[in-house]
Every structure is written in structure tokens, then in C-alpha cells.
Design an enzyme around this catalytic site. Structure first.
Site, mmCIF file in Angstrom:
data_model
loop_
_atom_site.group_PDB
_atom_site.id
_atom_site.type_symbol
_atom_site.label_atom_id
_atom_site.label_comp_id
_atom_site.label_asym_id
_atom_site.label_seq_id
_atom_site.Cartn_x
_atom_site.Cartn_y
_atom_site.Cartn_z
ATOM 1 N N GLY A 1 43.269 -26.083 17.536
ATOM 2 C CA GLY A 1 42.906 -25.591 18.862
ATOM 3 C C GLY A 1 43.966 -25.790 19.923
ATOM 4 O O GLY A 1 43.749 -25.490 21.091
ATOM 5 N N ALA B 1 45.885 -24.486 11.569
ATOM 6 C CA ALA B 1 45.804 -25.190 12.858
ATOM 7 C C ALA B 1 47.060 -24.996 13.689
ATOM 8 O O ALA B 1 48.171 -25.088 13.191
ATOM 9 C CB ALA B 1 45.555 -26.676 12.666
ATOM 10 N N GLY B 2 46.844 -24.735 14.949
ATOM 11 C CA GLY B 2 47.951 -24.601 15.879
ATOM 12 C C GLY B 2 48.403 -23.169 16.093
ATOM 13 O O GLY B 2 49.116 -22.874 17.053
ATOM 14 N N LYS C 1 37.343 -26.321 1.553
ATOM 15 C CA LYS C 1 38.447 -26.687 2.439
ATOM 16 C C LYS C 1 38.164 -28.112 2.886
ATOM 17 O O LYS C 1 37.221 -28.379 3.644
ATOM 18 C CB LYS C 1 38.514 -25.745 3.642
ATOM 19 C CG LYS C 1 39.661 -26.134 4.563
ATOM 20 C CD LYS C 1 39.857 -25.212 5.741
ATOM 21 C CE LYS C 1 40.891 -25.832 6.657
ATOM 22 N NZ LYS C 1 40.528 -25.732 8.074
ATOM 23 N N ASN D 1 41.817 -19.233 13.839
ATOM 24 C CA ASN D 1 40.444 -19.215 14.321
ATOM 25 C C ASN D 1 40.384 -19.004 15.834
ATOM 26 O O ASN D 1 40.090 -17.915 16.306
ATOM 27 C CB ASN D 1 39.721 -20.521 13.928
ATOM 28 C CG ASN D 1 38.231 -20.476 14.233
ATOM 29 O OD1 ASN D 1 37.750 -19.671 15.003
ATOM 30 N ND2 ASN D 1 37.475 -21.355 13.614
ATOM 31 N N THR D 2 40.730 -20.037 16.596
ATOM 32 C CA THR D 2 40.528 -19.993 18.055
ATOM 33 C C THR D 2 41.058 -18.720 18.717
ATOM 34 O O THR D 2 40.349 -18.059 19.483
ATOM 35 C CB THR D 2 41.211 -21.206 18.725
ATOM 36 O OG1 THR D 2 40.695 -22.408 18.140
ATOM 37 C CG2 THR D 2 40.982 -21.220 20.219
#
Lengths: 260, 260, 260, 260
Positions: C162, C188-189, C101, C210-211
Site C-alpha cells: 500500500g 507490494a509497492g 499465498k 491491488n491498491t
């Protein structure tokens, strides 16, 4: 007068209404009214000098020339129809115009208007000869019912008072405008010139602004900025704006020159 | 001049740039430029009368007074850096200002700009002494890199050209403005005065508008409407707008009068 | 396998990729991977135990079963193409899969990817036989160029890493999906199951989260929640969702019964 | 039962309510109910076989097992309180549960609910012993008043019926949820699993879906997709989602490995 706003047979050339709360001083307010070009100024009844008591803003009416501006008493603070009607009558008795911005918001956190009490008070006040401009949630059915009892406008909120979130109720405002037979004045939530312009582009007849002008570092200049944005939005509405499109559309030719 | 826009040491009092495509006639374009107050006018190179060939708009430059406006040639139609550089040089050779709005969009559907070719062409053109204003996707890292090679502005898109969707790339534009050391001109997607005002309120240094003015029923009046909204947005930015809030904030007092 | 996701000839039944940062412990991460049903797990190379040094998470690879998950090394921390290529090679040399990645974000505040360096690194890594999944801004032209150099996917961001702002780049993601010839993984986001579902409904092939899982009060249960939302969004995409409409459309009949 | 939805002392394990209009056949509807896991099914009274007349859907009740589902008669088609009350009583007289989804929408274009008539009918029906679930505009003050007269829920709209625009009334729904003492069921406008998930993530107690399931190419599978998204959104709400942030937050470490 070209493109006047007509409410209850009275003509206005400006489509920007101003509220009078939160200004640093009555003088600052007076100056902002002037540069904003507004012709309709709403005043909380308690502030109006009806009683002579101790509010430092109590003499606010001395700073608003009734020859120049329509003073629009509002019933802010009323928790129900009865209180609102009483306030409106006190104002009229004290010599203010028999116009009233009807505000009934029992909820102290969000100051959202009560549809039931607002309709009830509107019916009473219309019958008593008031010109009634009701502040409402962006509810198209309520807007229709208010028109039917004879209010002079409807004033749906863009977002809660003082929230500066713009036209968050876009879809409902659009329907209200489409169905309205009286002027639609977008009230509350308008925190930037772009918000005011958007409301006008959608076809609102006027907007009411308070906080963003009153607490600006220079209320005079900010008043003028809002007036310009209201005019710009109105012009754009009258002239017709292009539709949104999913694809692009070239403004510059893509071929030719390079190929020669 | 109060609050001038400065690009490459040249001062402008207007923060509205105009494109010249899609107008019903060159005369209509000329009149719209005038009422809009613009001082920067971008022209597709093919349209400029460099060749004398048959485009009915080929004499467009006769309608744009170079004493009054900065004529900003654009490279619309270029598919890569090489073509863009060639176009810019042809324009300069033909006597146009050595300024260039760098547009490289290989994609015919959405006309979105190519980041790689744009950076490449920018490097070449800056070295050759051009004042370069690159049209880019709303990409903060690319914006930084372009500044580093010496472009005079960055021109991120609000939405695809001709889509009239406004500032759809709000979050990225905000970051670009925060990090920029050169003027940020929001380009493409601005289809209403409220969009232009919003870009300015966010802190953009200028906006470029074309379609919404060119195809309006009255381009002159629409040009003036956009100019007002740009001024309003700029003023609001300079004066400071209130933050959005989740709760309401009373502008009128809630107690008192009724309780007496 | 019904409706598999195919990347570089490898089939996956889950369309939810997981990141491994920010979990309270490696054990919590391991458990969340399991309930989430994910089959692709991305690991920052520094965390992988390539060096034996003191990071408490350095043994993270012991918690990710390589028989069960594709371990996808990422180049987070790389500031340019050279560093990213070096990191990818170190990972391969250490026995990790030759997949990468590709993340190059020189900007420490918003961690936004660099389009120029990313394309450069992608070209090199593809030539060296890596399966490359590049993290990019939502830039349709860049996405196309990456495909052309042979990347296995494109991974446009919904919003900054994030930020939990969802698919803020909606319009651009839509174009990327429309034009893509390789799988599109929104990265992301994505801070809520509704964001993941929306990306899938738009036609994204997968999402990376993820987060929101890592910092949940119960990462295991949150992993499962995201997996359900991804499946729901995918199903809806396959089955077809109704268009948005400006007017209402009755689901219940409006006439009849009452009129009899 | 873990995390049950409780309405008027009755427990439900599913938080997805289904409408029964627009399905291609009663059989397709029955199958979709089953896979969706729903336990509350709303039926337009005219469709219910109360009269034996010619509607091809008139036998709809034969396809809804009253042991398995709560059949929730709705008053769709009622133009005012009187008609709605009459409809509710007819349903009860015909043996349906003494529950009613109160819908009064005089406006045929947008099917928006009438706040005044809805409150009036709710008062009457509550007094007569009905369990009342009123469909309303997203009006926090009205929601409060309905609770005060004893409705069992409030059912604010996300967007007009059949518009598939999702939670367009986000700000108002948030306030309603914050202030509610009865379950909040978001009704109308939910056109995709992501919309349903978002409502649940905001803290809605349940959602009602109809069009998007009924007109899907495979209502059974779409019913299951919505159920998954509702569960995912509920889980996320219970576990806590991260706040939106303006800046990025690294999930992968930015330093270390490369520097060694």
C-alpha cells in the site's frame, strides 16, 4: 595553503560558502559563520545597509567582518539582466567588493534562474570588471557559455532553493564538473551534510549552504557539521573512492580457519 | 562523555566501526585505525593469530591495541549457525572478547546474510553469554526478532558488502531505526563519506566501513575523512534537518531594495 | 500459448495478479478483473464466505469465476506459522484450491513479512501438498531457502504494502531474479503502471497489484492500463533493452548536410 | 477522437513520437512505425533526400507515408541558431511540412542543447511561420520563455540522448509540466517502456523514443511495447494514481476470521 580553492586569483582554504538568509538573528548568523570556517559569505543586497532604511536585518554587514570573509553581494530579487546589473553596481558604489553572485529568478514559486538573462548580465558585468559567480540551472551548455564570457565560477543548482533535496541534478552536475575550466560551486538544494559531501566527492570545488544551517536548532553546531562534511567529501575526492559494483567483494576471507 | 554510543553497557565516543580486510599492510591498517578515531575494530577470525599458521595477516592482532580498541571478532566464512557458533567459541577460548559480529553468508557472489541461520546462531550465542552484533539484510521484522532474543545491536546492510552503493535499502533502514530498541549499525555498502553521513542523518547509531578506507590511496587520510562525515551526520541528526520540500523557499528577500 | 507463465505445472497467459481488497464494491472488483486480463486473483480468507457471517464482502467469491481465474487464498492476518497453516487448511477444507499465498506479517504498521515464520509455514504446507507462493522481504538468501523447501514461486516486495513506492528494493530484486529457479512475482509497492513495467523489464515473471487499481476513479480502466504496462515490460525484457550509458549517443547524424 | 493530443491545432491520437536514427534498415524502421501506432516521426534533415547524394538512408522519406505520419524535420547537427534556421528553411523549401524539431547541440559528447541559441532560433522560426518544437534541457524558466515566443511545445530531456537513463530530471520535468501552457513532450533518455510510462504518469503530453526501439532485436515488437506503455501511463494519469506513502496500508483485513 594546501589544496586551496582559487577564484579569480584569490585563495580560499574553506570550500563552504554560506548564505545569510533565515537566521534567527544577526548574532546567530555571525556565530555560525565563525564555527563553519567559511570564507565566502553571500548577502542579499537589500539587506546590506546601503540605504539606512527599516529592515531589521539592514545592519547585517556590521556582523560580517570584511577582513575575515569575502562578502559576496547577490542580486536576489532581480527579475532580469538590467535589474541585476543595477544591483551589482549599487553594491560596488556602496563600497562592497566588486564580486557578485548573479541570481536572476523571475519565477517566485521555485526561484529557478533564467538562463538568457543570466548570460546577458554576466557579459555586461564581466566587461565592467566584476568578478561574476552566476547561479544557474544544472545546464552544461550554459555553464560552458558563461565560462566563455569570463565568469569566475559556475554555480549550478542541486535542487531548487530551500528544497533540501540534495543533488537531484546529479547527471548534469557531473557533466558540468567534467567540462568546467572554472571552479564549480554547487548552490541550492543542499539540505544535509551528506548532500554537501556528495557534491564534493563528485568533484565540485565548493558548495553553498544556507537554509539547513540557518534554521537548525543550533546554527553554530550545524555550521561546523557542514564544514566537516565538506572537508570529508573533498578528501575522499582527492584520495579516490572505489567504484560502485554490482556484485559483492569480500572484505573478510571466506575460507581457511573453519576448514582446518 | 557527551552523546556516547552504548552497546551492552560499554560506552564508545566514536560511531565509526572499522573492518580490517583489504588493507595493503597491517601497518597501514594500524595507522588508519588511529586517524579514524574508531573504537571498534572487527577482525575475521581466520586472520586472528589463533593457530600460528601461514596467513601473512595472521599476526593482525599484534597491530590492534586491545586497550584502545574493542576487538570484535566476526564469523565471516561461516555457512550456517553451527559454524558461526564454533568460530565464536574458538575466538573466546583464544582470549578474544566475548563479543561477536555474527556473519553467516552462504552465498559467495553477494555475501548476503542468511536470516534463518543468523537468528538461530544469535539465540545460541546470547544464551552462552556472548554480546552479539548480527549482520543482516535490511529486514525490519528480522531486526525485531533478533532484538527479542537479546542481541546487542542489529547491523543491517546498506547494500551488498564491497559494492559501495550506499544506503540502497533506505526505506527499510528507516523502519528498522524507527522500531529498534538496540543500536542500529549500518554495515556494508558504505563506499563514501556521504553514505556514512546519510546513515547517521537518518538516525543510525553507528556505521561500519572497510573497503573504501582500506583501498584508498591513503587509508589514514580516508579514515579521518570518514570519521568527520560520521560526526557531521550525527550532529545533523541531533540538531534536526529541514524536511524536503517540493517548492522552493527563498533564502534571500525578493522585494524591496530594487523598488525603492 | 506463447510465452506462458508456468507455476506448478499450470500455465497462465497473463502475468498480472490482482488483489481484491479496497475496491468500492464487489461489482467494481469483478469488472476490473475482467478488463485487466488477470488469471490469478488473491483473496483474503476472512473475506471468502467460509463462515456466513456479517462481512459485507463475505460473498466475494460469488464475484470471482473459478473457471476463469485461479483463486489464490492468502493468509493475511496470520501472525505466525501456526495461524497461517490453520488458515490455509480451512480454505482447502472449504473447497478452495490447494494453493496459498503465504503472508505472515506480525507488524501492523508496515505489514512486513516475517522471514522465520514464513519459512516454517512454507515447509509444513509444501509437505501437506499445498502449492505455496510466499510473500517475503526482498531477501535473496531467504528466497533461495524457500525454493529449496519447494515453494512454487517467491514473491518479494518492491516496497511495503500500500505504499505505492515502486521497486525501492531494486538491487535485491535483481539478485533474486538472477538466482531464482522458480517464478519471481513482485508483490507490494507497485503503485503505477511504470512500476509494473519496470519489474517486468528487470525479468520478474509476474507482478501483483491491488491498491492502485482498487482505488482508482475507474478500476476497470486502470486494470487495463496495468495489463498493458505488464505486457510492455515483458516484451521489452524478451527483446532486450539497451544498457544505460554515461555519455550520449547520437541518434541523428551530426555532420554532413550542413557542410556541403 | 477521445483524449487527443493537440499541437498547433492538429490532433493526434497517439502520444508516442518516434525518431528514425539507428534502425538496421529503412524497412525495419517503416515496420516499427506501423506497429508503434505513432503519428509523428522525426527525421534528421541530412537523411531526408534533399540532395540526392550518397547516404544509404538518403531515401528515408520514401519509407514514411506523409498521409499517415506527420514528418517532423529536425535540425540535428546544427551548432547554432543560424545553422538551425537554415536547415529548417531548406526542409520547407524541399516540400517538407513547415514544422521543425529544433535541436541545437554544440557539444558532441553529450549532445546537450544550447539554451541561448535555441531561444534565438525559436524566435526567428516562429516569426517565419514555422511550428516549432524545441528540444531543451529540463529548464523550467527556459521552457516558459519558449512558450512566450510562441513555440508549439517544449521538449525537455529526461537524460542525455541515447543514454537510456529514463527521467533523471524528474523534479524539473514536474515543474515544467505544472507551468506549461503548451504540450510537454519528454525527449531523450527514454530507454524502456517503464520510462515512457513514468513520463506520462507525471502528466507529460507525449514522449519521443528512438534508440530503444531502433536497436531492439525486433523493432516492430518493441514499437508496440512502447505504445502500450505510453497508453498505460496516460490512462493512469487521467484516472489518478495513489500518492506514495511512508507507511503501509493493508489491502487485506488483519483481523476477524482467525479470531472467531
Amino acid at each position: 595553503m594546501p589544496d586551496p580553492l582559487v577564484i579569480a586569483d584569490r585563495e580560499f582554504s574553506s570550500r563552504l560558502f554560506l548564505g545569510t538568509g533565515k537566521f534567527p538573528s544577526n548574532e546567530a548568523m555571525r556565530d555560525a559563520l565563525e564555527t563553519s570556517g567559511t570564507e565566502v559569505v553571500t548577502v542579499a543586497l537589500r539587506r546590506a545597509d546601503l540605504s539606512g532604511e527599516g529592515d531589521p536585518y539592514a545592519n547585517i554587514l556590521e556582523f560580517i567582518d570584511p577582513e575575515r570573509y569575502l562578502i559576496l553581494p547577490n542580486t536576489s530579487g532581480a527579475m532580469n539582466a538590467e535589474e541585476a546589473v543595477r544591483l551589482a553596481k549599487l553594491a560596488a558604489a556602496a563600497g562592497l567588493p566588486k564580486w557578485v553572485k548573479l541570481e536572476i529568478h523571475p519565477d517566485p514559486t521555485y526561484l529557478l534562474p533564467d538562463p538568457i538573462e543570466t548570460l546577458k548580465a554576466a557579459e555586461i558585468l564581466v566587461k565592467e570588471g566584476f568578478t561574476v559567480l552566476p547561479y544557474i540551472n544544472a545546464d552544461p551548455v550554459l555553464a560552458k557559455r558563461l565560462q566563455e564570457v569570463g565568469t569566475a565560477t559556475v554555480m549550478p543548482l542541486g535542487a531548487p532553493i530551500g528544497s533540501n533535496r540534495g543533488i537531484a541534478t546529479r547527471d548534469q552536475i557531473r557533466i558540468i564538473i567534467e567540462q568546467a575550466t572554472v571552479p564549480v560551486v554547487v548552490d541550492a538544494g543542499i539540505g544535509a551534510p551528506s548532500h554537501a559531501a556528495e557534491a564534493m566527492e563528485m568533484g565540485a570545488d565548493a558548495v553553498l549552504v544556507n537554509t539547513a544551517i540557518a534554521i537548525a536548532s543550533d546554527p553554530q553546531r550545524m555550521g561546523r557539521a557542514f564544514q566537516m562534511s565538506v572537508e570529508a567529501g573533498r578528501e575522499a575526492y582527492l584520495l579516490g573512492l572505489p567504484e560502485e559494483s554490482d556484485t559483492a567483494s569480500a572484505t573478510s576471507p571466506l575460507t581457511g580457519f573453519l576448514k582446518r
